[in-house]
Motif scaffolding. Structure first.
Motif, PDB file in Angstrom:
ATOM      1  N   SER A  30       0.931  -1.519  -0.254  1.00 29.95           N
ATOM      2  CA  SER A  30       0.139  -0.031  -0.035  1.00 29.95           C
ATOM      3  C   SER A  30       0.836   1.351   0.094  1.00 29.95           C
ATOM      4  O   SER A  30       0.038   2.575   0.234  1.00 29.95           O
ATOM      5  CB  SER A  30      -1.224   0.182   1.111  1.00 29.95           C
ATOM      6  N   TRP A  53      -1.003   4.820  -5.016  1.00 26.42           N
ATOM      7  CA  TRP A  53      -0.462   3.857  -3.785  1.00 26.42           C
ATOM      8  C   TRP A  53      -2.285   3.427  -2.898  1.00 26.42           C
ATOM      9  O   TRP A  53      -2.559   2.220  -2.573  1.00 26.42           O
ATOM     10  CB  TRP A  53      -0.127   4.072  -2.974  1.00 26.42           C
ATOM     11  N   SER A  54      -3.045   3.971  -3.373  1.00 28.57           N
ATOM     12  CA  SER A  54      -4.455   4.693  -3.098  1.00 28.57           C
ATOM     13  C   SER A  54      -5.970   3.203  -3.817  1.00 28.57           C
ATOM     14  O   SER A  54      -7.290   3.300  -3.585  1.00 28.57           O
ATOM     15  CB  SER A  54      -4.586   5.387  -2.200  1.00 28.57           C
ATOM     16  N   ARG A  72      -6.888  -2.185  -8.231  1.00 28.76           N
ATOM     17  CA  ARG A  72      -5.992  -3.217  -7.282  1.00 28.76           C
ATOM     18  C   ARG A  72      -6.093  -3.142  -6.481  1.00 28.76           C
ATOM     19  O   ARG A  72      -7.627  -3.020  -5.606  1.00 28.76           O
ATOM     20  CB  ARG A  72      -4.339  -1.597  -6.955  1.00 28.76           C
ATOM     21  N   ASN A  74      -5.331  -4.045  -1.996  1.00 27.70           N
ATOM     22  CA  ASN A  74      -4.388  -3.795  -1.432  1.00 27.70           C
ATOM     23  C   ASN A  74      -4.295  -4.990  -0.463  1.00 27.70           C
ATOM     24  O   ASN A  74      -3.083  -5.280   0.278  1.00 27.70           O
ATOM     25  CB  ASN A  74      -3.855  -2.803  -0.451  1.00 27.70           C
ATOM     26  N   ASN A  77      -1.964  -7.833  -1.684  1.00 26.18           N
ATOM     27  CA  ASN A  77      -1.158  -7.269  -2.769  1.00 26.18           C
ATOM     28  C   ASN A  77      -1.407  -7.607  -4.086  1.00 26.18           C
ATOM     29  O   ASN A  77      -0.596  -8.048  -4.529  1.00 26.18           O
ATOM     30  CB  ASN A  77      -0.220  -8.350  -1.429  1.00 26.18           C
TER      31      ASN A  77
END
Length: 124
Positions: A30, A53-54, A72, A74, A77
């Motif tokens: 993350s 990232w978020s 994605r 998180n 992963n």
């Protein structure tokens, strides 16, 4: 050190769909921006899509905009690339990449770590 393993490539007819996955390990997932690149035979590696990232921002190459979606999870992963309306010119080895950065994405990311790639072949 971050390790990336791509999966989901294969052979598909033009107009079909594939979903690529990239599982990351060895770091704090993350905390990274993520992206996908591709390299066709005889051509240089090119940027395809990126996600912050978020997951709050994404960016696409013009050639895939409206057809591909990056996302994605998180908790797992994992970063994904949903590819729809595939064309023969999408044929390439697709690589997942990590950018060691926490930010919005407004363009191609820098690849600090790379996966080994997965082959996507689109037949006409």
């Amino acid at each position: 050190q971050v390790q990336l393993v791509e999966s989901g490539g294969g052979l598909v007819q033009a107009g079909g769909s594939l979903r690529l996955s990239c599982a990351a390990s060895g770091g704090t997932f993350s905390n990274y921006n993520m992206g996908w690149f591709r390299q066709a035979p005889g051509k240089e590696r090119e940027f395809v899509a990126a996600i912050s990232w978020s997951g709050g921002s994404t960016y696409y190459a013009d050639s895939v905009k409206g057809r591909f979606t990056i996302s994605r999870d998180n908790a797992k992963n994992t970063v994904y690339l949903q590819m729809n309306s595939l064309k023969p010119e999408d044929t390439a080895v697709y690589y997942c990449a990590v950018e060691l950065k926490v930010s919005a994405v407004r363009g191609p990311i820098a690849g600090d770590y790379w996966g080994q790639g997965t082959q996507v072949t689109v037949s006409s």
